[in-house]
Design an enzyme around this catalytic site. Structure first.
Site, short mmCIF file in Angstrom:
data_model
loop_
_atom_site.label_atom_id
_atom_site.label_comp_id
_atom_site.label_asym_id
_atom_site.label_seq_id
_atom_site.Cartn_x
_atom_site.Cartn_y
_atom_site.Cartn_z
N ARG A 1 0.84 -1.20 0.00
CA ARG A 1 0.00 0.00 0.00
C ARG A 1 0.87 1.25 0.00
NH1 ARG A 1 -4.14 -0.73 4.72
NH2 ARG A 1 -4.95 1.25 3.92
N ASP B 1 -3.03 7.34 3.96
CA ASP B 1 -2.28 7.88 2.81
C ASP B 1 -1.93 9.34 3.09
OD1 ASP B 1 -5.50 7.95 1.35
OD2 ASP B 1 -4.35 9.77 1.77
N HIS C 1 -5.74 7.00 12.51
CA HIS C 1 -5.35 5.58 12.38
C HIS C 1 -3.91 5.44 11.94
CE1 HIS C 1 -9.86 4.39 11.84
NE2 HIS C 1 -9.56 4.66 13.09
C1 BV8 Z 1 -10.64 1.23 19.61
C2 BV8 Z 1 -5.84 0.67 9.94
C3 BV8 Z 1 -10.67 1.60 21.96
C4 BV8 Z 1 -5.24 1.53 8.91
C5 BV8 Z 1 -8.13 0.50 10.63
C6 BV8 Z 1 -18.28 -3.50 18.67
C7 BV8 Z 1 -19.00 -2.33 18.61
C8 BV8 Z 1 -18.34 -1.09 18.47
C9 BV8 Z 1 -16.98 -1.04 18.38
C10 BV8 Z 1 -16.27 -2.21 18.41
C11 BV8 Z 1 -16.90 -3.43 18.55
N1 BV8 Z 1 -15.94 -4.38 18.56
C12 BV8 Z 1 -14.72 -3.78 18.43
C13 BV8 Z 1 -14.91 -2.47 18.34
C14 BV8 Z 1 -13.88 -1.44 18.20
C15 BV8 Z 1 -13.29 -1.43 16.79
C16 BV8 Z 1 -14.39 -1.31 15.76
O1 BV8 Z 1 -14.93 -0.25 15.55
N2 BV8 Z 1 -14.73 -2.44 15.09
C17 BV8 Z 1 -15.78 -2.36 14.07
C18 BV8 Z 1 -15.41 -3.24 12.89
C19 BV8 Z 1 -17.09 -2.75 14.72
N3 BV8 Z 1 -12.44 -0.27 16.73
C20 BV8 Z 1 -11.18 -0.33 17.16
O2 BV8 Z 1 -10.62 -1.35 17.52
C21 BV8 Z 1 -10.44 0.99 17.23
N4 BV8 Z 1 -9.86 1.12 18.51
O3 BV8 Z 1 -11.85 1.17 19.59
O4 BV8 Z 1 -9.89 1.37 20.76
C22 BV8 Z 1 -10.63 3.04 22.26
C23 BV8 Z 1 -11.43 3.95 21.54
C24 BV8 Z 1 -11.38 5.29 21.86
C25 BV8 Z 1 -10.52 5.73 22.85
C26 BV8 Z 1 -9.72 4.81 23.54
C27 BV8 Z 1 -9.77 3.47 23.24
C28 BV8 Z 1 -9.34 1.05 16.19
C29 BV8 Z 1 -9.96 1.14 14.82
C30 BV8 Z 1 -8.86 1.38 13.75
C31 BV8 Z 1 -8.67 0.15 12.97
N5 BV8 Z 1 -7.75 0.42 11.86
N6 BV8 Z 1 -7.25 0.53 9.65
C32 BV8 Z 1 -5.33 0.90 7.57
O5 BV8 Z 1 -4.97 -0.28 7.42
O6 BV8 Z 1 -5.73 1.63 6.65
S1 BV8 Z 1 -9.79 0.54 10.28
C33 BV8 Z 1 -10.11 0.80 8.64
O7 BV8 Z 1 -11.53 1.13 8.55
C34 BV8 Z 1 -9.40 1.98 8.04
O8 BV8 Z 1 -8.70 2.76 8.99
C35 BV8 Z 1 -10.54 2.80 7.49
O9 BV8 Z 1 -10.19 4.10 7.45
C36 BV8 Z 1 -11.59 2.52 8.49
C37 BV8 Z 1 -12.96 2.97 8.13
O10 BV8 Z 1 -13.24 2.56 6.79
P1 BV8 Z 1 -13.66 3.70 5.74
O11 BV8 Z 1 -12.55 4.68 5.63
O12 BV8 Z 1 -15.00 4.20 6.08
O13 BV8 Z 1 -13.66 2.87 4.39
P2 BV8 Z 1 -14.80 1.85 3.89
O14 BV8 Z 1 -14.19 1.04 2.80
O15 BV8 Z 1 -15.42 1.17 5.06
O16 BV8 Z 1 -15.92 2.80 3.26
C38 BV8 Z 1 -15.60 3.59 2.13
C39 BV8 Z 1 -16.77 4.53 1.91
O17 BV8 Z 1 -16.45 5.41 0.83
C40 BV8 Z 1 -18.07 3.83 1.54
O18 BV8 Z 1 -19.13 4.37 2.31
C41 BV8 Z 1 -18.25 4.15 0.05
O19 BV8 Z 1 -19.62 4.28 -0.29
C42 BV8 Z 1 -17.56 5.48 -0.04
N7 BV8 Z 1 -17.02 5.80 -1.37
C43 BV8 Z 1 -16.39 4.96 -2.23
N8 BV8 Z 1 -16.01 5.66 -3.33
C44 BV8 Z 1 -16.38 6.94 -3.14
C45 BV8 Z 1 -17.03 7.04 -1.88
N9 BV8 Z 1 -17.53 8.21 -1.41
C46 BV8 Z 1 -17.40 9.30 -2.20
N10 BV8 Z 1 -16.78 9.29 -3.40
C47 BV8 Z 1 -16.27 8.14 -3.90
N11 BV8 Z 1 -15.68 8.14 -5.10
#
Ligand code: BV8
Length: 235
Positions: free
Chosen positions: A62, A102, A117
């Site tokens: 990446r 990025d 992140h």
């Molecule tokens: C934490 C690393 C505690 C970098 C990433 C149950 C319930 C709630 C929460 C949790 C749960 N179980 C676990 C959790 C916590 C967990 C979590 O949320 N899990 C989810 C799956 C339920 N979170 C964590 O563990 C986080 N840490 O909670 O610690 C804490 C919190 C606060 C304070 C203290 C302690 C850590 C999360 C970080 C994980 N790392 N990535 C990398 O590799 O890149 S996550 C990964 O998903 C990326 O970072 C990414 O940025 C992130 C979100 O994804 P999006 O950016 O939204 O991308 P996605 O593909 O999903 O969507 C793209 C969108 O773009 C779509 O909507 C599409 O329609 C749109 N789109 C596409 N093309 C276009 C467009 N829009 C406009 N124009 C276009 N052309």
């Protein structure tokens, strides 16, 4: 389109969708990264522990892509807004909180950017805490430039790890008048929870290819590609 009006404090939360038209993959779209990689293998500390070479290759791949992509009109429109504030042509302020790793916001000219992140261009030493900038491939045995131990990892926040700059982000969310999400599926916390934190005091807007899962969460939504909708919103 609604134009930012004077004395406005804007927080913009961006996700992978804002970089999609630059050629970087999203995560959860049909052709996204999670369609070919298991999150548990490449985006958790346990996965890195189990197979650091697999994770290093995932992020090296990446990182290599960064050399072949450019910021797009959406990144540039946000940078234009910040420049207008710096030039005194707009007396508002804008902070970009990005989930993206990025460097396209910075390369478009934005300076007020927080990577909650982490960043592809940086590694972190698990021994001495150094965070060297890194543009080439690295291997788990690559020695840290500071302490020379082979204990470097991507400076990325994986699932189960605490996001970066949370204090600064929370302060900006509490103080903002307008909260705009661009290109995020709103599925990863704590970023996905920001909308609930600002709804009572800020005007909220979602810009995405698709309507948000819960439209009622936002005062307004602009559905369409970021390169068209963000410049329209900023204009
Ligand atoms: C934490 C690393 C505690 C970098 C990433 C149950 C319930 C709630 C929460 C949790 C749960 N179980 C676990 C959790 C916590 C967990 C979590 O949320 N899990 C989810 C799956 C339920 N979170 C964590 O563990 C986080 N840490 O909670 O610690 C804490 C919190 C606060 C304070 C203290 C302690 C850590 C999360 C970080 C994980 N790392 N990535 C990398 O590799 O890149 S996550 C990964 O998903 C990326 O970072 C990414 O940025 C992130 C979100 O994804 P999006 O950016 O939204 O991308 P996605 O593909 O999903 O969507 C793209 C969108 O773009 C779509 O909507 C599409 O329609 C749109 N789109 C596409 N093309 C276009 C467009 N829009 C406009 N124009 C276009 N052309």
């Amino acid at each position: 389109m609604t134009q930012p009006h004077p004395a406005e404090r804007i927080v913009v939360l961006t996700g992978a969708g804002i970089s999609r038209e630059s050629g970087l993959e999203t995560f959860r779209d049909a052709d996204g990264l999670w369609s070919r990689h298991d999150i548990n293998d490449v985006c958790t500390p346990e996965g890195f522990q189990r197979d650091p070479m697999l994770v290093s290759r995932f992020y090296n791949g990446r990182r290599a892509e960064l050399a072949h992509v450019e910021p797009n009109a959406a990144h540039r429109a946000l940078a234009y807004l910040e420049q207008a504030a710096r030039d005194g042509r707009w007396d508002g302020e804008i902070l970009i909180v990005t989930q993206n790793i990025d460097d396209l916001h910075e390369r478009a000219g934005s300076r007020n950017v927080v990577h909650m992140h982490g960043e592809l261009r940086r590694l972190r030493c698990m021994s001495c805490g150094a965070t060297p900038e890194w543009l080439d491939d690295y291997l788990p045995q690559t020695p840290c430039p500071a302490c020379h131990r082979p204990t470097l990892r991507p400076d990325i926040v994986w699932f189960g790890e605490i996001p970066m700059h949370m204090e600064r982000i929370q302060a900006a969310l509490a103080a903002c008048d307008r909260f705009v999400t661009i290109g995020t599926s709103g599925t990863v916390y704590p970023a996905a929870g920001f909308i609930a934190e600002v709804r009572d005091h800020a005007d909220t807007l979602d810009i995405n290819l698709e309507a948000p899962a819960i439209p009622a969460l936002f005062d307004r939504t602009l559905v369409g590609p970021a390169t068209r909708m963000v410049p329209q919103w900023v204009a």
